[in-house]
Design an enzyme around this catalytic site. Structure first.
Site, PDB file in Angstrom:
ATOM      1  N   ARG A  51      -1.227   4.381   0.621  1.00  0.00           N
ATOM      2  CA  ARG A  51      -1.144   4.572   2.072  1.00  0.00           C
ATOM      3  C   ARG A  51      -0.046   5.534   2.492  1.00  0.00           C
ATOM      4  O   ARG A  51      -0.273   6.479   3.218  1.00  0.00           O
ATOM      5  CB  ARG A  51      -0.781   3.219   2.677  1.00  0.00           C
ATOM      6  CG  ARG A  51      -1.272   2.874   3.974  1.00  0.00           C
ATOM      7  CD  ARG A  51      -1.279   1.361   3.968  1.00  0.00           C
ATOM      8  NE  ARG A  51      -1.149   0.890   2.601  1.00  0.00           N
ATOM      9  CZ  ARG A  51      -2.176   0.597   1.824  1.00  0.00           C
ATOM     10  NH1 ARG A  51      -3.373   0.693   2.256  1.00  0.00           N
ATOM     11  NH2 ARG A  51      -1.975   0.197   0.584  1.00  0.00           N
ATOM     12  N   THR A  52       1.143   5.274   2.025  1.00  0.00           N
ATOM     13  CA  THR A  52       2.284   6.043   2.520  1.00  0.00           C
ATOM     14  C   THR A  52       2.133   7.512   2.118  1.00  0.00           C
ATOM     15  O   THR A  52       2.282   8.412   2.941  1.00  0.00           O
ATOM     16  CB  THR A  52       3.596   5.452   1.982  1.00  0.00           C
ATOM     17  OG1 THR A  52       3.638   4.080   2.341  1.00  0.00           O
ATOM     18  CG2 THR A  52       4.805   6.164   2.550  1.00  0.00           C
ATOM     19  N   LYS A  80      10.990  13.060 -18.532  1.00  0.00           N
ATOM     20  CA  LYS A  80      11.760  13.786 -19.563  1.00  0.00           C
ATOM     21  C   LYS A  80      13.241  13.480 -19.438  1.00  0.00           C
ATOM     22  O   LYS A  80      14.067  14.061 -20.133  1.00  0.00           O
ATOM     23  CB  LYS A  80      11.570  15.298 -19.398  1.00  0.00           C
ATOM     24  CG  LYS A  80      10.155  15.771 -19.557  1.00  0.00           C
ATOM     25  CD  LYS A  80      10.126  17.302 -19.420  1.00  0.00           C
ATOM     26  CE  LYS A  80       8.706  17.827 -19.401  1.00  0.00           C
ATOM     27  NZ  LYS A  80       8.662  19.219 -18.931  1.00  0.00           N
ATOM     28  N   ARG A 101       9.700   8.469  -2.522  1.00  0.00           N
ATOM     29  CA  ARG A 101       9.699   7.023  -2.796  1.00  0.00           C
ATOM     30  C   ARG A 101      10.276   6.818  -4.187  1.00  0.00           C
ATOM     31  O   ARG A 101       9.959   7.570  -5.122  1.00  0.00           O
ATOM     32  CB  ARG A 101       8.278   6.477  -2.747  1.00  0.00           C
ATOM     33  CG  ARG A 101       8.175   5.079  -3.312  1.00  0.00           C
ATOM     34  CD  ARG A 101       6.871   4.429  -3.011  1.00  0.00           C
ATOM     35  NE  ARG A 101       6.748   4.138  -1.592  1.00  0.00           N
ATOM     36  CZ  ARG A 101       5.787   3.379  -1.078  1.00  0.00           C
ATOM     37  NH1 ARG A 101       4.884   2.840  -1.850  1.00  0.00           N
ATOM     38  NH2 ARG A 101       5.744   3.155   0.218  1.00  0.00           N
ATOM     39  N   HIS A 129      12.377   0.828   4.226  1.00  0.00           N
ATOM     40  CA  HIS A 129      11.150   1.633   4.336  1.00  0.00           C
ATOM     41  C   HIS A 129      11.028   2.092   5.791  1.00  0.00           C
ATOM     42  O   HIS A 129      10.185   1.615   6.546  1.00  0.00           O
ATOM     43  CB  HIS A 129       9.952   0.783   3.911  1.00  0.00           C
ATOM     44  CG  HIS A 129       8.689   1.540   3.650  1.00  0.00           C
ATOM     45  ND1 HIS A 129       8.510   2.856   4.019  1.00  0.00           N
ATOM     46  CD2 HIS A 129       7.531   1.152   3.044  1.00  0.00           C
ATOM     47  CE1 HIS A 129       7.295   3.240   3.650  1.00  0.00           C
ATOM     48  NE2 HIS A 129       6.689   2.219   3.058  1.00  0.00           N
TER      49      HIS A 129
HETATM   50  C1  NCD Z   1       4.664  -1.425   1.693  1.00  0.00           C
HETATM   51  C2  NCD Z   1       5.723  -0.918   0.731  1.00  0.00           C
HETATM   52  O1  NCD Z   1       5.467   0.009  -0.018  1.00  0.00           O
HETATM   53  O2  NCD Z   1       6.803  -1.480   0.777  1.00  0.00           O
HETATM   54  N1  NCD Z   1       3.519  -0.655   1.695  1.00  0.00           N
HETATM   55  C3  NCD Z   1       3.450   0.443   2.491  1.00  0.00           C
HETATM   56  O3  NCD Z   1       4.257   1.332   2.429  1.00  0.00           O
HETATM   57  N2  NCD Z   1       2.488   0.467   3.413  1.00  0.00           N
HETATM   58  C4  NCD Z   1       4.372  -2.858   1.571  1.00  0.00           C
HETATM   59  C5  NCD Z   1       3.998  -3.392   0.231  1.00  0.00           C
HETATM   60  O4  NCD Z   1       3.895  -2.661  -0.753  1.00  0.00           O
HETATM   61  O5  NCD Z   1       3.796  -4.602   0.178  1.00  0.00           O
END
Ligand code: NCD
Length: 305
Positions: A51-52, A80, A101, A129
């Site tokens: 999603r992100t 590496k 991320r 987040h």
């Molecule tokens: C969340 C995350 O990555 O923390 N997901 C997201 O970014 N929509 C929630 C999750 O992974 O549970």
């Protein structure tokens, strides 16, 4: 040059600005279609995401920009042995903005110190987040029309759920907000958030294990997945993963104008039967996420439309 590492990097006025830009984008998408022409977003995902990452990519494409990047540490030079600092220094020669991320808490902040371009924290370990929180805020504003005077239930893994931590910080700045923190004893909100955020802000909160008992008072119910990848042992995860499963009978006593949010992915904490309930907003929330990320990219690139 601004980055977004923690949701508290943004003032409430800036959040209002992002929410109104996102709403304008929803109403007038054509106006923004070339706003990022010639600009590149790098998505550096050292930890899996659907999603992100896709919503960042869709956001940049809808602004007329380009996207480059990788979707797992295995497909980058991290495999590496390259440091985050070096990766980011190199990528900032190729991209105008970076969404990152990482499984390690604090990695995006380290990246920011070495980067020549804005860094967006797209999730760091069990910590924060902030862009999911922007999506949550836009959803709350769209569906409830306000941030003030809301009773917000957060349910599930409040210990490792980074989206919970960022949303708690963000909402603690609005008057009349009350939190109902619903979790098993082992997965309570970390103490630092209670001591450093809720208490100093004078925010009312209660901690409970009983979702059904508190259901009638909630305006917002934020369900979360038990974060399997952050557990040290499988037995604990198996014992705790089914602690809360929201289903239609549990919603009988809920307010008619409750909104149910979930950052997704869902495992089994919300029964599929709830999806048809008009109070279920989690798929809309995923759509809003794209628009607020578009607004954020524009802000950090200092592009006025
Ligand atoms: C969340 C995350 O990555 O923390 N997901 C997201 O970014 N929509 C929630 C999750 O992974 O549970």
């Amino acid at each position: 040059m601004r980055s977004l590492i923690d949701i508290m990097d943004l003032t409430v006025e800036e959040i209002d600005g992002l929410v109104s830009t996102a709403k304008d984008i929803m109403e007038n998408p054509a106006k923004y279609a070339e706003a990022c022409k010639g600009k590149k977003l790098a998505t550096l995902f050292f930890e899996p995401s659907t999603r992100t990452r896709l919503s960042f990519e869709a956001a940049m494409y809808e602004l007329g920009g380009h996207v480059l990047g990788f979707s797992s540490a295995d497909s980058s030079s991290a495999s590496k042995g390259e440091s985050v600092a070096d990766t980011v220094r190199m990528v900032s020669c190729y991209a105008d903005i970076i969404a990152m991320r990482h499984p390690k808490e604090g990695a995006p902040r380290v990246a920011m110190m070495k980067s020549g371009v804005p860094i967006i924290n797209a999730g760091d370990g069990g910590h924060n987040h902030p862009t999911q929180t922007l999506a949550d805020l836009l959803t709350i504003h769209q569906e409830k029309g306000r941030f003030e005077n809301l009773t917000i239930g957060m349910c599930g893994d409040l210990k490792f759920g980074r989206t919970v931590h960022s949303l708690l910080c963000a909402m603690s700045r609005y008057p009349g907000v009350k939190f109902v923190l619903i979790s098993p004893a082992e997965l309570k909100v970390p103490d630092y958030l209670i001591q450093d955020v809720l208490i100093p802000a004078g925010v009312e909160y209660v901690e409970t294990t009983d979702l059904e008992a508190v259901m009638p008072e909630l305006d917002v119910l934020y369900m979360t997945r038990v974060q399997q990848e952050r557990f040290f042992n499988e037995a604990d995860y198996l014992r705790l993963r089914d602690s809360y499963i929201l289903n239609p009978p549990k919603l009988v006593e809920a307010k008619k104008d409750l909104i149910i949010l979930h950052p997704l992915p869902r495992v089994n904490e919300i029964a599929v039967a709830v999806d048809d309930d008009p109070r279920a907003c989690y798929f809309k929330q995923a759509l809003y996420a794209k628009y607020i990320r578009m607004a954020l990219i524009l802000k950090l690139l200092e592009i006025e439309v």
